[in-house]
Scaffold this active site. Sequence first.
Site, PDB file in Angstrom:
ATOM      1  N   ASN A 119     -25.170 -25.687  21.629  1.00  0.00           N
ATOM      2  CA  ASN A 119     -26.243 -24.988  22.342  1.00  0.00           C
ATOM      3  C   ASN A 119     -26.649 -23.734  21.583  1.00  0.00           C
ATOM      4  O   ASN A 119     -25.836 -23.082  20.939  1.00  0.00           O
ATOM      5  CB  ASN A 119     -25.815 -24.654  23.782  1.00  0.00           C
ATOM      6  N   PHE A 123     -29.122 -16.820  25.997  1.00  0.00           N
ATOM      7  CA  PHE A 123     -29.063 -16.016  27.222  1.00  0.00           C
ATOM      8  C   PHE A 123     -30.351 -16.130  28.046  1.00  0.00           C
ATOM      9  O   PHE A 123     -30.914 -15.127  28.496  1.00  0.00           O
ATOM     10  CB  PHE A 123     -28.800 -14.543  26.916  1.00  0.00           C
ATOM     11  N   SER A 184     -21.268 -14.409  21.903  1.00  0.00           N
ATOM     12  CA  SER A 184     -22.195 -15.530  21.789  1.00  0.00           C
ATOM     13  C   SER A 184     -22.811 -15.536  20.392  1.00  0.00           C
ATOM     14  O   SER A 184     -23.226 -14.495  19.887  1.00  0.00           O
ATOM     15  CB  SER A 184     -23.305 -15.429  22.838  1.00  0.00           C
ATOM     16  N   ASN A 186     -25.649 -16.846  19.699  1.00  0.00           N
ATOM     17  CA  ASN A 186     -27.069 -17.173  19.848  1.00  0.00           C
ATOM     18  C   ASN A 186     -27.989 -15.988  20.105  1.00  0.00           C
ATOM     19  O   ASN A 186     -29.176 -16.162  20.330  1.00  0.00           O
ATOM     20  CB  ASN A 186     -27.235 -18.208  20.966  1.00  0.00           C
ATOM     21  N   THR A 187     -27.434 -14.768  20.113  1.00  0.00           N
ATOM     22  CA  THR A 187     -28.243 -13.541  20.178  1.00  0.00           C
ATOM     23  C   THR A 187     -28.003 -12.777  18.882  1.00  0.00           C
ATOM     24  O   THR A 187     -26.857 -12.423  18.585  1.00  0.00           O
ATOM     25  CB  THR A 187     -27.845 -12.677  21.386  1.00  0.00           C
ATOM     26  N   LYS A 227     -14.941 -11.272  26.495  1.00  0.00           N
ATOM     27  CA  LYS A 227     -14.999 -12.657  26.024  1.00  0.00           C
ATOM     28  C   LYS A 227     -15.128 -12.648  24.509  1.00  0.00           C
ATOM     29  O   LYS A 227     -16.048 -12.036  23.958  1.00  0.00           O
ATOM     30  CB  LYS A 227     -16.181 -13.390  26.655  1.00  0.00           C
ATOM     31  N   ASN A 256     -15.241 -18.189  23.402  1.00  0.00           N
ATOM     32  CA  ASN A 256     -16.634 -18.612  23.445  1.00  0.00           C
ATOM     33  C   ASN A 256     -16.787 -19.845  22.552  1.00  0.00           C
ATOM     34  O   ASN A 256     -15.804 -20.408  22.071  1.00  0.00           O
ATOM     35  CB  ASN A 256     -17.532 -17.465  22.952  1.00  0.00           C
TER      36      ASN A 256
END
Length: 353
Positions: A119, A123, A184, A186-187, A227, A256
């Site tokens: 994925n 967010f 994460s 993805n940011t 996390k 994560n």
Amino acid sequence: MYQYVLRPVLFRLHRGDAEGAHERTLALLAMVARRRMLLHLMQRLYADHLPSLARTIFGVPFPNPVGLAAGMDKDGVALPAWAALGFGFVEVGTVTHHAQPGNPRPRLFRLIKDEAIINRMGFNNHGADALALRLKQLGTLSIPLGISIGKSKQTPLEHAIEDYVASFTALFPYASYVAVNVSSPNTPGLRSLQDRAQLDALLATLTHENRQLAAHEASQPRPILVKIAPDLSESALGEVLDVCATHAISGVIATNTTLSREGLSEQNAALRGETGGLSGRPLAAKALAVVRFIARETGGALPIIGVGGIACGEDALRMVEAGASLVQIYTGLVYQGPGLPRQIKQTLARRVR
């Protein structure tokens, strides 16, 4: 029945678009959450009560140690349904101060042969204030509620702390614990917040805000958890743990998603190049190693929520034996279906005996 009948139908929805199927499933659960009779039926089917699994971790009583990981129900639209499925706690988010659409679609990919998901959602959520309003209207949930907070994409890294504080302040009254997501992939730039100096500044501010809010509302400070990524070296993990100890952080969530594509089968070669975080079975060994390292380095004193690659009761048992106090599932639920929490609980209950 789920794996051989329902899952193939679900996976074909929206011409195989994984996010479309996720949205359809979440909408169905949200509908169930609004209907008492359906909730009762779901509870009778899935939510067996096993008193031997109850435990209190970082001051929060959990009816059982099996939780829903962040990402499945970001905006908390189906919370009563997760409780009816037998989860011992649920974590919503990751939510950001500013509402944001996330990254362009497609951004969610199933790797069916490996029981994995890639994925790059970014967010996507309606924002901390919208979640706070929903939780206020919902009232008290029957199980603990964790809230994962992250940095808004539009916020520059130099203003990340203010962004986290805004979300923390808005959601403080409703959280059983708050998870600080700095891992994460993805940011852009988010994982740099795991660096010692930046994490130290962020946690110092959040713990101060936590005490201030608790005093203002005449309540207890909320447990704060960090996390972490599974891709950190042991030395980097050690630095994260040192910072957590400095600020008396209540626990860590390990882990994560991973940027690694190690362990993927050849059948999924076409998806290897998709950017984003990988979750599911291929992450299991890496997540387990991180949990073992944290438990060893802290002497078991720091509570760990183990997440990554849990697809059966034995996977969860290995996490617990490695040092996890609680476990979370996400990708395993997609592939194994709604009976997975019950299976995990039964396996863990046999160990307790």
